[in-house]
Design a protein around this motif. Structure first.
Motif, short mmCIF file in Angstrom:
data_model
loop_
_atom_site.label_atom_id
_atom_site.label_comp_id
_atom_site.label_asym_id
_atom_site.label_seq_id
_atom_site.Cartn_x
_atom_site.Cartn_y
_atom_site.Cartn_z
N UNK A 9 47.11 33.36 26.05
CA UNK A 9 46.95 32.84 27.41
C UNK A 9 45.72 31.95 27.47
N UNK A 10 45.92 30.70 27.89
CA UNK A 10 44.80 29.78 28.10
C UNK A 10 44.82 29.33 29.55
N UNK A 11 43.71 29.47 30.23
CA UNK A 11 43.57 29.03 31.61
C UNK A 11 42.43 28.03 31.69
N UNK A 12 42.73 26.84 32.18
CA UNK A 12 41.69 25.83 32.33
C UNK A 12 40.59 26.35 33.26
N UNK A 27 43.52 32.32 38.58
CA UNK A 27 43.98 33.31 37.59
C UNK A 27 42.73 33.92 36.97
N UNK A 28 42.27 35.03 37.53
CA UNK A 28 41.01 35.59 37.07
C UNK A 28 41.15 36.32 35.74
N UNK A 29 40.03 36.79 35.22
CA UNK A 29 40.02 37.42 33.90
C UNK A 29 40.93 38.65 33.84
N UNK A 30 40.95 39.44 34.91
CA UNK A 30 41.82 40.61 34.91
C UNK A 30 43.27 40.25 34.83
N UNK A 50 44.49 37.50 33.53
CA UNK A 50 44.73 36.97 32.19
C UNK A 50 44.95 38.11 31.19
N UNK A 51 44.16 39.17 31.30
CA UNK A 51 44.33 40.30 30.38
C UNK A 51 45.70 40.95 30.56
N UNK A 52 46.15 41.06 31.82
CA UNK A 52 47.47 41.65 32.06
C UNK A 52 48.58 40.80 31.45
N UNK A 53 48.44 39.49 31.56
CA UNK A 53 49.45 38.60 30.97
C UNK A 53 49.44 38.72 29.45
N UNK A 95 49.96 31.77 40.55
CA UNK A 95 50.52 31.42 39.24
C UNK A 95 50.63 32.61 38.29
N UNK A 96 49.71 33.56 38.37
CA UNK A 96 49.77 34.71 37.46
C UNK A 96 51.04 35.53 37.71
N UNK A 97 51.36 35.78 38.98
CA UNK A 97 52.56 36.55 39.30
C UNK A 97 53.82 35.80 38.90
N UNK A 98 53.81 34.49 39.09
CA UNK A 98 54.99 33.69 38.72
C UNK A 98 55.19 33.70 37.20
#
Length: 427
Positions: free
Chosen positions: A55-58, A65-68, A70-73, A159-162
């Motif tokens: 997972x890469x988030x600009x 899309x916070x750090x938490x 991102x970890x879930x994804x 975006x994280x949920x999608x």
């Protein structure tokens, strides 16, 4: 004293020059030893980050899309055991990707060395996500991501949920089915002017007369042949289409000049794809023929009907490069709706024989619900008419239905353009 001062001044000046040259040499040696360290391309930067984490988030999206999240994804992706990667990067016109998610995906996939992969990105529109997959269709990822946009419970979701929902659908491997289900009952988002016209007896247009003949046979077949039509539907469903949905969405909203610009971009892209393609030489040759024919039509296009023909030729070229066993042409009723999903029986005005034409979901849904589909128009005797009402000898598109009415193996839009059918219809 004066002479000594002059000598020391000269020595200091020479020493400074020598030190400056030495520093420059060290800098040049450092750059030579570490090529690319000074300036890394955006695509390479994302690829390198995705090698460390899926997972890469600009940074500009860190609050969305916070750090938490991102970890879930990351955890969800690892549980799928699939080569899924997520690159959430803002897409705007004029950026390194031209604002196109497919361009971002292609560049990053190339920088990562190719191979089997699924890359999820932001989509062209707000609250949209997109997915590209290599090899195409292996896990139905494209439709999995597209389906999320239409799911009611995803409205307003971040975006994280999608992305998480898309990953779940990809893991299940039923993206095509989910997409078909969530788009089955969508209503046309434009004002249904044709429907209101058809309900009034004072508006007896050629289109209304056509629909009076279209709906009857369709309903009759629905009553006596439901099972057969369901089986036919399964055969006729196309695989995910190579040309992005956003291309047709933008084309429909563009005026003629804008549509010409979009067509030009896609013709150039088809040529690049065909020249870079590897595999069946015959298929590549068909794609190059379609590319050449699209250029011919684009150069001489007189209006929207001809520009739609350019997109039909591009679709034919992309289909030649596709590994899908069967790819339907663009929608018969309005090719700028995009690729058709199945064929339906249709009887033209004034003719007894039924034809089977390829239609998109929107047009098929309109006909089945007794509404008039949106039909592409052309001009005849100075007035707009449905393009298929123009005599076939005066219009390549009326003769072929933008691909729906071709004669089978060996017959193609590109072949007809090459033999002069298009230029023959020009004044």
């Amino acid at each position: 004293m004066y002479g000594s001062t002059s000598v020391f001044t000269d020595l200091r000046r020479r020493l400074r020059t020598a030190l400056a040259l030495g520093a420059s040499s060290v800098a040049l040696l450092f750059c030579a030893a570490a090529p690319g360290a000074a300036a890394e391309s955006p695509g390479q930067k994302i690829a390198d980050a995705l090698r460390r984490s899926p997972v890469y988030v600009d940074p500009s999206l860190a609050s969305a899309v916070d750090a938490g999240e991102q970890r879930k994804l990351v955890s969800q992706i690892r549980q799928t055991r699939l080569p899924i990667r997520v690159a959430l990067v803002p897409l705007v016109e004029g950026d390194s990707w031209g604002g196109k998610p497919e361009q971002l995906a292609e560049v990053v996939h190339d920088r990562m060395g190719g191979g089997p992969s699924i890359l999820i990105t932001l989509g062209t529109y707000p609250d949209d996500i997109a997915a590209r997959e290599w090899p195409s269709g292996a896990h139905q990822a494209m439709h999995a991501a597209a389906a999320v946009f239409f799911q009611d419970d995803m409205k307003g979701a971040g975006p994280a949920r999608r992305v998480s929902r898309a990953i779940g659908i990809i893991k299940a491997g039923n993206g095509d089915k989910v997409y078909e289900k969530v788009t089955a009952h969508l209503k046309d988002d434009r004002p249904d002017k044709t429907a209101s016209a058809s309900s009034s007896p004072s508006h007896s247009s050629p289109l209304v007369r056509i629909l009076s003949l279209v709906v009857g046979p369709v309903l009759l077949l629905a009553a006596v042949g439901l099972l057969l039509r369901r089986r036919s539907r399964l055969r006729d469903l196309s695989t995910p289409f190579a040309m992005p949905r956003s291309v047709f969405a933008a084309a429909r909203k563009a005026d003629e000049a804008g549509l010409r610009d979009r067509a030009t971009e896609e013709v150039v892209r088809l040529g690049e794809e065909a020249r870079a393609a590897q595999g069946d030489p015959t298929a590549i040759e068909r794609a190059l023929d379609a590319y050449a024919a699209a250029g011919t039509v684009l150069d001489r296009a007189r209006g929207v009907a001809d520009l739609a023909g350019v997109f039909a030729l591009i679709a034919e070229g992309r289909a030649a490069l596709s590994k899908a066993p069967v790819t339907l042409p663009l929608c018969f009723f309005h090719p700028l709706h995009g690729p058709a999903v199945r064929r339906i029986p249709w009887r033209p005005l004034g003719r007894r024989e039924q034809l089977r034409v390829a239609g998109c979901e929107t047009c098929i849904r309109a006909i089945r619900s007794r509404r008039a589909p949106e039909v592409l128009t052309d001009r005849q005797a100075g007035r707009p008419v449905p393009y298929f009402e123009v005599p076939a000898e005066d219009s390549l598109w009326a003769a072929t239905g933008y691909g729906s009415l071709l004669g089978g193996d060996g017959d193609s839009l590109a072949g007809r353009v090459q033999r002069g059918d298009f230029t023959r219809t020009l004044d």
